[in-house]
Design a protein around this motif. Structure first.
Motif, short mmCIF file in Angstrom:
data_model
loop_
_atom_site.label_atom_id
_atom_site.label_comp_id
_atom_site.label_asym_id
_atom_site.label_seq_id
_atom_site.Cartn_x
_atom_site.Cartn_y
_atom_site.Cartn_z
N ARG A 128 0.97 -1.08 -0.10
CA ARG A 128 0.04 0.00 0.03
C ARG A 128 0.90 1.23 0.06
O ARG A 128 0.70 2.13 -0.76
CB ARG A 128 -0.91 0.03 1.19
N ASN B 187 2.33 1.97 -3.31
CA ASN B 187 1.39 2.35 -4.02
C ASN B 187 1.09 3.90 -4.04
O ASN B 187 0.90 4.71 -4.94
CB ASN B 187 0.16 1.62 -3.96
N GLU C 136 -3.62 3.94 -20.15
CA GLU C 136 -3.69 2.89 -19.20
C GLU C 136 -2.59 2.66 -18.18
O GLU C 136 -2.82 2.03 -17.06
CB GLU C 136 -4.24 1.62 -20.09
N MET D 224 -2.69 2.73 -14.01
CA MET D 224 -2.56 1.29 -13.31
C MET D 224 -2.34 1.75 -11.64
O MET D 224 -3.05 0.87 -11.03
CB MET D 224 -1.32 0.68 -14.00
N PRO D 225 -1.65 2.31 -11.29
CA PRO D 225 -1.39 2.66 -9.87
C PRO D 225 -2.90 3.10 -9.15
O PRO D 225 -2.91 2.56 -8.19
CB PRO D 225 -0.49 3.88 -9.85
N MET E 250 -5.86 2.15 -10.26
CA MET E 250 -6.62 1.00 -10.41
C MET E 250 -6.08 -0.06 -9.26
O MET E 250 -6.94 -0.62 -8.70
CB MET E 250 -6.34 0.22 -11.50
N ILE E 251 -4.87 -0.04 -8.96
CA ILE E 251 -4.19 -0.96 -7.88
C ILE E 251 -4.81 -0.27 -6.50
O ILE E 251 -5.20 -0.86 -5.74
CB ILE E 251 -2.95 -0.97 -7.87
N TYR F 56 -7.55 1.73 -5.56
CA TYR F 56 -8.98 1.55 -5.51
C TYR F 56 -9.48 0.27 -5.87
O TYR F 56 -9.46 -0.38 -7.09
CB TYR F 56 -9.80 2.70 -6.16
N GLY F 57 -10.25 -0.45 -5.21
CA GLY F 57 -10.92 -1.77 -5.38
C GLY F 57 -12.08 -1.60 -6.48
O GLY F 57 -12.56 -0.50 -6.95
N ARG F 58 -12.67 -2.71 -6.81
CA ARG F 58 -13.70 -2.54 -7.58
C ARG F 58 -15.02 -1.72 -7.15
O ARG F 58 -15.31 -1.03 -7.93
CB ARG F 58 -14.32 -4.04 -7.90
N TRP G 113 -13.69 2.06 -7.24
CA TRP G 113 -13.37 2.69 -8.57
C TRP G 113 -14.22 3.57 -9.01
O TRP G 113 -13.88 4.66 -9.68
CB TRP G 113 -13.03 1.45 -9.40
N ARG H 207 3.40 7.75 -14.83
CA ARG H 207 2.70 6.57 -14.15
C ARG H 207 3.20 6.90 -12.46
O ARG H 207 2.46 6.53 -11.66
CB ARG H 207 3.12 5.47 -14.46
#
Lengths: 483, 252
Positions: free
Chosen positions: B91, B94, B114, B118-119, B121-122, B124-126, B129, B172
């Motif tokens: 964490r 990240n 994308e 990516m960071p 996306m990692i 925040y969870g589904r 998001w 990124r």
């Protein structure tokens, strides 16, 4: 969020994944088709056998302390007593069964083949039409002949003659089909006396009979007036000499008129069973006994085990069996066949699992650097594990859904596929002479289908587990260090 | 001579003490780090200089908690790596740290945009998001614009030049607004002009957002422009060297 995203991206970018999806799809589709056809086959077989056999079959048992008149005692007033036993018993019907032989022409070298003549072993089943029609599907199955009473003596000239109903397969096999025309008789108008009135049709084509043919004397005789064929069968019965008390076996013959053809959807019973009028059969064979066994129909077959038990208690002199008891070996064979086939075909899905295992292992090796990058970007090990687990799971889910579609299409069009295969390759996938159905029966059971799909998804998941664990155990720095 | 302990003004964010690291190559043990002591202060650009193979990349990985040290301690914002569980370290990597590598390390299946996302996306969870998607996508756009790749967002890494790839990698690294940026030879694979551009970009970002930066390099020119530099000699960090001398060492 990244887990599903990356899993989808990896799935899309690798062609081998599509091969895995294809493998799962084929496996699922094949399993769905096979179970559906086999379930349909099983259901059809059961319906057919139950239809010809009726629900319960009762046969008297010779008691240990049997007196000389034990049969009479056992049968005395039996039908009334049976009907009174339980209101769920709808109908009972008596039957006589006797071995008979039918002489016919065969070119095959068989044990009794002399000059091209041989005997076909059969069973004469003596029935009372009115009562038999209530316990079995025979009436429904009569495709030629008068469904109200096929044994009816239409012209009043055949009072003394025996009469039979023969099976469709038998008729086809014995080339008995051609010269007869029963259609007229099936839907004849009713006369003023309530009995069917029949119109004679045009005379049939005469059949050339070579007088030197040894078959000639046994050949079905045609009567241009009646459109009915007379055949000859041989019966063997025992009789006791009145004076000496000696047992004798008598060989007899009778020339019954074929009065109808039934289609029992079961080639074996059609080939081996001829239905006689019970009274005339008794007269011909001098049987004192009124009947040998009793067929019984219940309001609902689900009650069969319960009624079977209560009947066995109330009538200790009778053997009470359900039709399933009688055909146990056969039904078990069909069931075993199905289970074996499903087990064998499950290996296809297992194979799909191994393809997934191989491709995912390859993907993990190939994506070593990506895994390192994800680790550096802060993806925990559990997340990387799930990226690849999701990948395997997606292959399983997509493959299963495609397999469902393919299987569904195949099951819907199974007869079309069969016709197509027969046309293009000349192979009949489902020969009617073996399976005795003129179509491929199928049953769509969602429970089975979902179990197949669930099993495939599970296998895909398990196949993805190993590569995913491997990915999660990768040291991100080691994965990054070398270019 | 005793090892130099770097002292610098400002709050110390990262503190390394007695860090050792060795690799086993077959039967021989290769001691790369032999007791590094290092402090990194808030807002500074620290250059780590050294010959290739001297272990400066290894040091960066150890400092960034990617790799554990064999002995010694790394305190990041007062917390020792050894006492922080794996998931929490992930964490922190990240949300607090950003990494820029010599070989860019972009995900080849993803577009530039994308990759930058990516960071997030990692992070925040589904479930989280959807409510963050708009903001983080906007940020990714801004970052890509900032590094001059406004027209390249939909391109895959293989369709980008080396300099462009490194710009994507920098965007990124900055996507989650880290307080700390680790750069491993960020210009090592680029030609002189592009290298200068990338360096200027990094320096500019440091000025604008005040990120603390640790830059590993063998390029003395780059080190010269850092706020401070240490060089790695014999597996130890020294800050008493002259740059000219260092350049001389490197030439050998």
């Amino acid at each position: 969020m990244y887990r599903l995203f990356l899993a989808l991206r990896y799935l899309r970018s690798r062609l081998v994944n599509m091969i895995s999806v294809g493998g799962v799809m084929v496996g699922v589709a094949v399993l769905i088709v096979v179970t559906s056809v086999f379930d349909g086959f099983q259901e059809q077989v059961r319906a057919t056998v139950r239809g010809t056999l009726s629900h319960l079959v009762l046969t008297p048992r010779r008691p240990a302390d049997a007196g000389p008149d034990w049969k009479q005692e056992a049968f005395a007033d039996l039908e009334r007593r049976l009907l009174a036993h339980d209101p769920r018993i709808v109908a009972v019907a008596p039957q006589i069964r006797l071995p008979i032989a039918y002489p016919y022409r065969s070119n095959r070298l068989e044990w009794a083949n002399v000059d091209g003549l041989t005997l076909h072993q059969m069973e004469a089943v003596g029935i009372d039409w009115a009562r038999e029609a209530k316990v079995s599907d025979l009436k429904k199955n009569l495709i030629a002949g008068d469904q109200e009473n096929p044994f009816f003596d239409v012209w009043g000239t055949d009072k003394e003659k025996t009469m039979v109903l023969v099976g469709r397969t038998w008729a086809e096999h014995m080339k008995f089909w051609g010269p007869m025309d029963f259609r007229r008789v099936v839907s004849g108008p009713m006369g003023p006396d309530g009995q069917p009135m029949y119109e004679p049709g045009p005379p049939p084509e005469p059949v050339e009979v070579d007088p030197n043919d040894p078959m000639a004397q046994f050949a079905p005789k045609q009567d241009p007036r009646r459109y009915i064929n007379e055949i000859r069968v041989y019966l063997a019965t025992f009789s006791k000499d009145a004076t000496t008390g000696e047992m004798r076996m008598d060989q007899q013959s009778t020339n019954p008129l074929v009065k109808g053809i039934y289609d029992g959807q079961d080639a074996t019973s059609e080939m081996t069973q001829m239905y006689f009028d019970i009274e005339k059969l008794r007269k011909v064979t001098h049987l004192e006994q009124e009947y040998f066994e009793v067929r019984m129909r219940l309001k609902d077959y689900h009650d069969a085990p319960e009624i079977q038990a209560s009947l066995a208690k109330a009538f200790p002199e009778l053997d009470v069996q359900t039709w399933e008891d009688l055909k146990r070996d056969f039904l078990q064979a069909v069931e075993t066949e199905k289970v074996m086939l499903v087990v064998v075909l499950s290996f296809i899905v297992l194979l799909g699992g191994f393809i997934i295992l191989a491709t995912l292992t390859l993907t993990v090796v190939e994506k070593t650097k990506d895994i390192g990058i994800l680790g550096a970007l802060g993806a925990p090990r559990a997340g990387i594990l799930r990226v690849f687990l999701t990948n395997g799971l997606l292959i399983g889910i997509i493959g299963s859904l495609l397999g469902l579609g393919l299987g569904w299409w195949f099951v819907q069009n199974v007869d079309g596929v069969r016709a197509f295969v027969a046309k293009t390759t000349g192979v009949d996938l489902f020969p009617a002479n073996i399976y005795s159905f003129r179509f491929i029966p199928t049953v769509w059971q969602w429970g089975t289908v979902l179990a197949i799909m669930g099993g495939s998804v599970l296998i895909s998941f398990l196949a993805g587990l190993l590569p995913a664990l491997r990915a999660a155990r990768l040291d991100p720095v080691k994965a990054l260090r070398y270019e | 001579m005793s090892d130099a302990t770097t002292q610098a003004p400002g709050r110390v964010l990262l503190q390394a003490r007695g860090v050792t690291k060795a690799y086993k190559l077959g039967s021989t043990k290769l001691e790369v780090l032999r007791g590094v002591d290092l402090d990194v202060c808030e807002g500074e650009i620290l250059a780590i200089l050294g010959k290739s193979g001297c272990g400066k990349s290894t040091l960066l990985h150890v400092l960034g908690w990617l790799d554990p040290a064999d002995s010694g301690s790394i305190h990041f914002e007062g917390r020792d790596r050894a006492s922080v569980p794996q998931r929490e370290r992930a964490r922190l990597r990240n949300e607090v740290m950003g990494f820029v590598f010599q070989f860019y390390h972009l995900l080849p299946e993803l577009t530039a945009l994308e990759n930058v996302l990516m960071p997030s996306m990692i992070r925040y969870g589904r479930l989280a998001w959807p409510q963050h998607k708009k903001a983080v996508t906007e940020r990714a756009h801004v970052l890509l614009e900032q590094v001059g790749l406004k027209d390249r967002m939909g391109h895959r890494p293989r369709h980008l030049s080396g300099g462009e790839r490194q710009r994507v990698a920098i965007a990124r690294a900055l996507q989650n607004e880290p307080r700390f940026l680790f750069c491993d030879e960020p210009t090592g694979n680029l030609d002189g002009k592009t290298a200068d551009e990338i360096r200027d970009l990094l320096w500019q970002l440091n000025k604008e957002t005040g990120q603390t930066m640790v830059v590993v390099t063998h390029d003395a020119r780059m080190a010269r422009q850092a706020d401070r530099f240490v060089h790695i000699v014999d597996g130890r960090a020294r800050d008493d060297g002259e740059l000219d001398l260092v350049e001389e060492i490197q030439r050998d």
